[in-house]
Design an enzyme around this catalytic site. Structure first.
Site, PDB file in Angstrom:
ATOM      1  N   ASP A 181       0.753  -1.096   0.050  1.00 12.48           N
ATOM      2  CA  ASP A 181      -0.060  -0.101   0.178  1.00 12.48           C
ATOM      3  C   ASP A 181       0.889   1.205   0.123  1.00 12.48           C
ATOM      4  OD1 ASP A 181       0.345  -1.111   3.055  1.00 12.48           O
ATOM      5  OD2 ASP A 181       0.378   1.082   2.947  1.00 12.48           O
TER       6      ASP A 181
ATOM      7  N   ASP B  70       0.550   3.624   2.431  1.00  8.17           N
ATOM      8  CA  ASP B  70       0.108   4.159   3.577  1.00  8.17           C
ATOM      9  C   ASP B  70      -0.596   5.412   3.362  1.00  8.17           C
ATOM     10  OD1 ASP B  70       1.122   3.853   6.051  1.00  8.17           O
ATOM     11  OD2 ASP B  70       1.699   5.721   6.195  1.00  8.17           O
TER      12      ASP B  70
HETATM   13  N1  LIG Z   1       1.442   1.234   5.582  1.00 15.03           N
HETATM   14  C1  LIG Z   1       1.986   0.411   6.600  1.00 15.03           C
HETATM   15  N2  LIG Z   1       2.381   0.786   7.640  1.00 15.03           N
HETATM   16  C2  LIG Z   1       2.717  -0.043   8.646  1.00 15.03           C
HETATM   17  N3  LIG Z   1       2.856  -1.411   8.406  1.00 15.03           N
HETATM   18  C3  LIG Z   1       2.461  -1.870   7.351  1.00 15.03           C
HETATM   19  N4  LIG Z   1       2.546  -3.096   6.718  1.00 15.03           N
HETATM   20  C4  LIG Z   1       1.850  -3.079   5.431  1.00 15.03           C
HETATM   21  N5  LIG Z   1       1.549  -1.758   5.206  1.00 15.03           N
HETATM   22  C5  LIG Z   1       1.829  -1.117   6.282  1.00 15.03           C
END
Ligand SMILES: Nc1ncnc2[nH]cnc12
Ligand SMILES: CSC[C@H]1O[C@H](OP(=O)(O)O)[C@H](O)[C@@H]1O
Length: 291
Positions: A209, A211
């Site tokens: 992703d 974030d």
């Molecule tokens: N955006 C994210 N922040 C922290 N851990 C993750 N693991 C997968 N995506 C994440």
């Protein structure tokens, strides 16, 4: 010469490792408490493999609840010389979209609720973390990714947050502004403990992703992550199979000294060392304490 034993720590979405021959489960006791699960031992092309799912079978452990010390201790007891972490992560860069594998080479530790050293009162040690990733392992991972047709970016900084909540927008923008590449919740203190245990460590950070900093991707959700996680996980299993097939059968000395990290780390005078702590350090530091 030391025989190479490849350890694999499976993160979110990776709870087993298909393709192993002569598979067996092994429960190893640790003076550091309960590891996440029993170890799965097997062989690929003659190379011994040891697998451990860090969140436990069924993903029952949150990042803060994982006993990282016990995990590294049992892997050391199992003879692991080289350890690969497979981890899901968020990305801070447009050019690292979901599905990208990042062979990170640096970590920033923002965790605050974890035991992060085997050493302490009664036996103090300070290992170097200047180069937390073992360059030989990194090179073998890059070659395996290439051979498997997996796009893997070489180098990047993984910031490890405590979690379990994802970052606020302010945090996400701050990490991005700092120039970090990816974010996760597990590679610290794992990498530090591997170094203390003189195990070569490298991490494959698999982007799931963007974030929450990205204007087109508002909040991170586990549902969105799981959609990407499964395809990342199947690529990761191919990567591991290839890595194992091509991996040197003798452990290669680490150019940054991961496998000799304790040679220059112990500071407590031998006569002042606590025998109870020394007993717990039998696997992790036996090489230097018993010499
Ligand atoms: N955006 C994210 N922040 C922290 N851990 C993750 N693991 C997968 N995506 C994440
Ligand atoms: C399921 S998203 C958050 C979760 O995924 C990552 O775990 P791992 O590093 O074990 O793959 C991240 O660090 C969080 O623990």
């Amino acid at each position: 010469m030391t025989r190479a034993v490849l350890g694999i720590i499976g993160g979110s979405g990776i709870y087993d490792l298909p393709g192993l021959e002569d598979v067996r489960e092994e429960t190893i006791k640790s003076p550091w408490g309960e590891p996440s699960a029993a170890l799965t031992r097997g062989v690929i092309g003659g190379l011994p493999i040891v697998f451990l799912p860090r969140h436990g079978k069924g993903h029952v452990l949150s990042p803060s609840d994982i006993n990282y010390r016990a995990n590294i201790d049992v892997l050391k007891r199992a003879g692991v010389t080289d350890l690969v972490s497979l981890s899901a992560c968020g990305s801070f860069r447009e050019e690292l979209p979901p599905g990208t594998f990042v062979l990170v080479d640096q970590f920033v530790d923002r965790t605050y609720r974890r035991e992060s050293s085997f050493f302490g009162r009664g036996c103090v040690a300070h290992v170097s973390m200047a180069h937390p990733v073992s360059p030989r392992l990194h090179v073998h991972l890059a070659a395996a990714a290439k051979a498997e047709g997996i796009a893997a970016v070489q180098g990047g900084t993984y910031v490890c947050m405590e979690g379990p909540q994802f970052s606020s927008l302010a945090e996400s923008l701050t990490y991005k502004a700092q120039g970090y590449s990816v974010i996760g919740m597990t590679n610290m203190p794992e990498a530090k403990l591997a170094r203390e245990a003189e195990i070569c460590y490298a991490s494959v950070a698999m982007v799931t992703d963007f974030d929450c900093w990205h204007p087109d991707h508002d909040a991170v959700t586990v549902q969105d992550i799981i959609r990407v996680l499964n395809s990342n996980a199947s690529k990761a299993k191919g990567l591991v199979a290839r890595l194992a097939r091509d991996f040197p059968r003798e452990h290669e000395p680490c150019p940054v000294g991961s496998d000799k990290a304790l040679d220059t780390a112990l500071i407590t005078a031998p006569e002042a060392r606590d025998p109870r702590l020394l007993a717990r350090l039998d696997a992790v530091a036996g090489r230097v304490l018993n010499s």
